[in-house]
Motif scaffolding. Structure first.
Motif, PDB file in Angstrom:
ATOM      1  N   VAL A  69     -17.603 -11.488  33.413  1.00  0.00           N
ATOM      2  CA  VAL A  69     -16.313 -12.080  33.781  1.00  0.00           C
ATOM      3  C   VAL A  69     -15.495 -11.100  34.606  1.00  0.00           C
ATOM      4  CG1 VAL A  69     -14.126 -12.969  32.891  1.00  0.00           C
ATOM      5  CG2 VAL A  69     -16.269 -13.657  31.816  1.00  0.00           C
ATOM      6  N   ALA A  81     -12.970 -19.784  33.009  1.00  0.00           N
ATOM      7  CA  ALA A  81     -14.041 -19.211  32.203  1.00  0.00           C
ATOM      8  C   ALA A  81     -13.765 -19.425  30.721  1.00  0.00           C
ATOM      9  CB  ALA A  81     -14.202 -17.725  32.490  1.00  0.00           C
ATOM     10  N   ALA A 101     -11.219 -14.110  30.905  1.00  0.00           N
ATOM     11  CA  ALA A 101     -11.566 -15.429  30.369  1.00  0.00           C
ATOM     12  C   ALA A 101     -10.296 -16.244  30.166  1.00  0.00           C
ATOM     13  CB  ALA A 101     -12.329 -15.283  29.055  1.00  0.00           C
TER      14      ALA A 101
END
Length: 223
Positions: A69, A81, A101
């Motif tokens: 990520v 995400a 995320a």
């Protein structure tokens, strides 16, 4: 629109059985899903194809989910995400969110909850001001380039970008040449400059990128 056939998901999960089960569920709901069995493959797909949402396992071979990520965000990948993990402590969730995320789901999870969280992330993607949709491609407003459906990024000049942005901001509107000249090329003496830049964009992105509405002007097409 979430659940529509144009919604693309990337699933990065090394548990083949779980990956196949999740993929089958999401495909049944109408998503287009690409699978990656490890972080390196996930990085390659994330950098070369446009996705709406990426579902990424925290513990992956080759490249773990946090680093994956982080690398995707460093390259300005705009997809939302959702991180999956067996590590459910507060510190673990904070680490995932700090890496970039947007959401965090602890294993074992219910598939209905996963689907609901993906739908929520899709809505956030649709409302995002970071990108504008052009068919199956996007106009990246932060990097000021276009991303083709196969993930290829196409560099645009400042005028090319601005012309495409005006069209993509109102995709169903037909814009006259005089309006486009005023909004994008305000110092130009003639509206014919619009035709020139439409030609440039079609040469870079394909003839379907901008539609000609005869007698009226131009409107957004599709990539």
């Amino acid at each position: 629109m979430c659940g529509a056939r144009s919604t693309r998901l990337l699933l990065v999960e090394d548990d083949a059985e779980l990956s196949d089960m999740v993929t089958e569920t999401l495909v049944d709901e109408g998503y287009l899903v690409d699978q990656a069995p490890d972080g390196q493959r996930g990085l390659h797909l994330g950098l070369t194809r446009p996705y709406d949402v990426m579902v990424i396992d925290r513990l992956l071979p080759a490249l773990d989910g946090l680093n994956l990520v982080t690398k995707l965000r460093a390259r300005a990948v705009p997809a939302r995400a959702l991180m999956l993990t067996a590590l459910g402590t507060v510190n673990d969730r904070i680490a995932g969110l700090d890496a970039g995320a947007d959401d965090y789901l602890v294993k074992p999870f219910d598939l209905d909850e996963l689907s609901a969280r993906i739908r929520a992330l899709c809505r956030r993607t649709s409302d995002s001001t970071d990108v504008l949709r052009i068919g199956a491609g996007i106009l990246d407003l932060s990097l000021r380039d276009a991303v083709l459906p196969d993930g290829t990024r196409v560099a645009l000049s400042a005028r090319e970008f601005e012309l495409l942005r005006v069209l993509a901001a109102r995709p169903n509107t037909v814009h006259s040449r005089s309006e486009l000249r005023r909004r994008v090329f305000d110092e130009a003496a003639a509206a014919s400059i619009v035709d020139t830049y439409v030609y440039y964009l079609r040469r870079k992105l394909g003839r379907t990128a901008i539609r000609t509405v005869h007698g009226l002007g131009y409107r957004l097409g599709m990539l």
